[in-house]
Design an enzyme around this catalytic site. Structure first.
Site, PDB file in Angstrom:
ATOM      1  NE  ARG A   7      12.873  22.858  12.474  1.00  0.00           N
ATOM      2  CZ  ARG A   7      14.124  22.608  12.806  1.00  0.00           C
ATOM      3  NH1 ARG A   7      15.085  23.370  12.408  1.00  0.00           N
ATOM      4  NH2 ARG A   7      14.408  21.570  13.536  1.00  0.00           N
ATOM      5  NE  ARG A  48       3.530  11.111  21.764  1.00  0.00           N
ATOM      6  CZ  ARG A  48       2.220  11.218  21.916  1.00  0.00           C
ATOM      7  NH1 ARG A  48       1.398  10.901  20.939  1.00  0.00           N
ATOM      8  NH2 ARG A  48       1.689  11.644  23.054  1.00  0.00           N
ATOM      9  CG  ASN A  85      -2.553  29.649  33.396  1.00  0.00           C
ATOM     10  OD1 ASN A  85      -2.400  30.433  34.324  1.00  0.00           O
ATOM     11  ND2 ASN A  85      -2.904  28.392  33.569  1.00  0.00           N
ATOM     12  CG  HIS A 129      16.283  43.400  18.255  1.00  0.00           C
ATOM     13  ND1 HIS A 129      15.802  44.689  18.153  1.00  0.00           N
ATOM     14  CD2 HIS A 129      15.569  42.808  19.240  1.00  0.00           C
ATOM     15  CE1 HIS A 129      14.851  44.870  19.042  1.00  0.00           C
ATOM     16  NE2 HIS A 129      14.682  43.742  19.714  1.00  0.00           N
ATOM     17  CB  ALA A 163       6.275  22.502  29.476  1.00  0.00           C
TER      18      ALA A 163
END
Length: 188
Positions: free
Chosen positions: A162, A179, A81, A111, A156
């Site tokens: 990680r 979940r 999108n 950085h 969202a």
């Protein structure tokens, strides 16, 4: 480029070769982003000339931004999108049937925390891998070195710091597993 590929600190701001590659990518991105959306074939050809790999049936709503392009490999039936940003100083591998919502960033670059090295323009880059059948929600930010397992959903606004295992729903900042994708989530 060799230092970036090895995950070592490198100077992205003064290396003539890196600057030339970024300038070339920006010229292609300008052409892509200025080509009308209904001119699908020319837009896809621009992307094919920019990206390391672009599978069959891609849809890029655009605008789209990246650093180099050649470090990005995208599988079949990909959907992006608006406002996708891929900072591809390291390899970004995206599987088949991946859907990306608006305003998502995939960031291989980072950085140093040390101000003196950061002020020298040094950065590092770690690869990002996204498995098949992944859905990434609006506003998600994926940080350097992350792998997202097949079939996972990233909620969202998540900041993915990680690795994400296969077939789970993650959300939050930092993203955490909420979940598994199971039961009523699966097609019946």
């Amino acid at each position: 480029m060799e230092k970036a590929a090895a995950g070592l600190l490198y100077d992205a701001n003064h290396d003539p070769e890196l600057l030339a590659h970024r300038d070339a990518a920006k010229a292609k991105l300008f052409a892509f982003n200025q080509t009308a959306a209904h001119l699908r074939a020319p837009r896809i050809e621009i992307l094919r000339s920019l990206l390391g790999r672009l599978g069959e049936g891609p849809v890029f709503d655009g605008p789209f931004f990246c650093d180099y392009g050649f470090n990005i490999e995208i599988g079949d039936h990909f959907y992006a999108n608006v406002n996708l940003v891929i900072l591809d100083a390291a390899r970004v591998r995206i599987g088949h049937n991946v859907f990306i919502a608006p305003n998502v960033g995939l960031h291989t670059s980072g950085h140093p925390l040390d101000a003196a090295r950061r002020n020298q323009g040094l950065e590092y880059a770690y690869p990002i891998t996204i498995g098949d059948d992944v859905w990434i929600g609006a506003g998600v930010q994926v940080l350097p070195g992350v792998s997202i397992g097949p079939g996972s959903v990233i909620g969202a606004g998540a900041v993915v710091t990680r690795d994400v295992p296969a077939a789970v729903v993650v959300a939050g900042n930092p993203a955490r597993i909420l979940r598994p994708v199971a039961g009523p989530d699966r097609a019946g």
